[in-house]
Design a protein around this motif. Structure first.
Motif, PDB file in Angstrom:
ATOM      1  N   ALA A  16      32.430  93.378  29.277  1.00 19.15           N
ATOM      2  CA  ALA A  16      31.239  94.132  28.862  1.00 19.15           C
ATOM      3  C   ALA A  16      31.402  94.648  27.435  1.00 19.15           C
ATOM      4  O   ALA A  16      30.474  94.572  26.619  1.00 19.15           O
ATOM      5  N   PHE A  17      32.579  95.156  27.120  1.00 18.82           N
ATOM      6  CA  PHE A  17      32.822  95.665  25.771  1.00 18.82           C
ATOM      7  C   PHE A  17      32.765  94.536  24.746  1.00 18.82           C
ATOM      8  O   PHE A  17      32.079  94.642  23.723  1.00 18.82           O
ATOM      9  N   ILE A  18      33.472  93.459  25.017  1.00 15.13           N
ATOM     10  CA  ILE A  18      33.514  92.337  24.072  1.00 15.13           C
ATOM     11  C   ILE A  18      32.126  91.725  23.898  1.00 15.13           C
ATOM     12  O   ILE A  18      31.698  91.425  22.782  1.00 15.13           O
ATOM     13  N   HIS A  19      31.391  91.556  24.995  1.00 15.23           N
ATOM     14  CA  HIS A  19      30.038  90.999  24.919  1.00 15.23           C
ATOM     15  C   HIS A  19      29.146  91.886  24.062  1.00 15.23           C
ATOM     16  O   HIS A  19      28.406  91.400  23.210  1.00 15.23           O
ATOM     17  N   SER A  20      29.231  93.186  24.279  1.00 11.98           N
ATOM     18  CA  SER A  20      28.426  94.122  23.481  1.00 11.98           C
ATOM     19  C   SER A  20      28.796  94.036  22.007  1.00 11.98           C
ATOM     20  O   SER A  20      27.914  93.980  21.145  1.00 11.98           O
ATOM     21  N   GLN A  21      30.076  94.030  21.722  1.00 13.50           N
ATOM     22  CA  GLN A  21      30.524  93.945  20.325  1.00 13.50           C
ATOM     23  C   GLN A  21      30.069  92.635  19.688  1.00 13.50           C
ATOM     24  O   GLN A  21      29.604  92.629  18.549  1.00 13.50           O
ATOM     25  N   MET A  22      30.215  91.536  20.414  1.00 17.37           N
ATOM     26  CA  MET A  22      29.795  90.238  19.873  1.00 17.37           C
ATOM     27  C   MET A  22      28.309  90.235  19.569  1.00 17.37           C
ATOM     28  O   MET A  22      27.881  89.745  18.523  1.00 17.37           O
ATOM     29  N   ARG A  23      27.506  90.774  20.483  1.00 18.08           N
ATOM     30  CA  ARG A  23      26.064  90.813  20.244  1.00 18.08           C
ATOM     31  C   ARG A  23      25.737  91.681  19.045  1.00 18.08           C
ATOM     32  O   ARG A  23      24.929  91.314  18.196  1.00 18.08           O
TER      33      ARG A  23
END
Length: 153
Positions: free
Chosen positions: A96-103
């Motif tokens: 969830a953290f990585i996905h948010s950061q990537m977006r």
């Protein structure tokens, strides 16, 4: 509606079948999609679920869905007592953290066409499964802009 704005989220969901959407309402009254979850994934209104504060998000099912639901108390009991469950939870939080950061970082300064290409590469099921209006809200653009960009590709 699984969690509404202002409610405290008490459940965590595993999606066996269906699609869930997490979104908020911006200060102009627009729905801004933060995440879609499809089969074999897990989701909650994370900030509210973890902190037990009123949610800024809505968590809704977009289609008839089959969900496995666990109450927060039982969830954290499993996290504390079952190492494999704790591992799955930590992997989810990392994702969830990585996905948010990537977006966030991928979309900063990106042109609309590049946002669409990003979704085509990283989340292609969304384009065939989710209405273009909701995909547009995920990409931070209007539905008509998304239609024009799709026509270019």
């Amino acid at each position: 509606m699984l969690c509404n704005i202002g409610q405290v989220c008490k459940h965590f969901y595993f999606i066996k079948k269906g699609c869930l959407r997490l979104y908020e309402i911006d200060n102009k009254g627009n729905e801004v999609t933060g995440y879609f979850a499809l089969e074999d994934s897990i989701i909650s209104a994370n900030t509210s679920f973890i902190l037990q504060k009123p949610s800024r998000d809505c968590l809704v099912s977009l289609e008839p869905s089959e969900l496995l639901v666990i109450h927060r108390e039982d969830f954290f009991k499993l996290v504390d007592t079952v190492p494999l469950f704790a591992h799955v939870y930590h992997k989810f939080i990392e994702f969830a953290f990585i996905h948010s950061q990537m977006r966030i970082y991928s979309f900063l300064g990106m042109e609309g066409i590049d946002k669409l290409k990003w979704v085509m590469e990283h989340e292609p099921k969304l384009l065939s499964r989710i209405s273009s209006k909701l995909v547009a809200s995920y990409l931070g653009m209007t539905n008509s802009t998304l239609s024009k960009l799709r026509a270019k590709l």
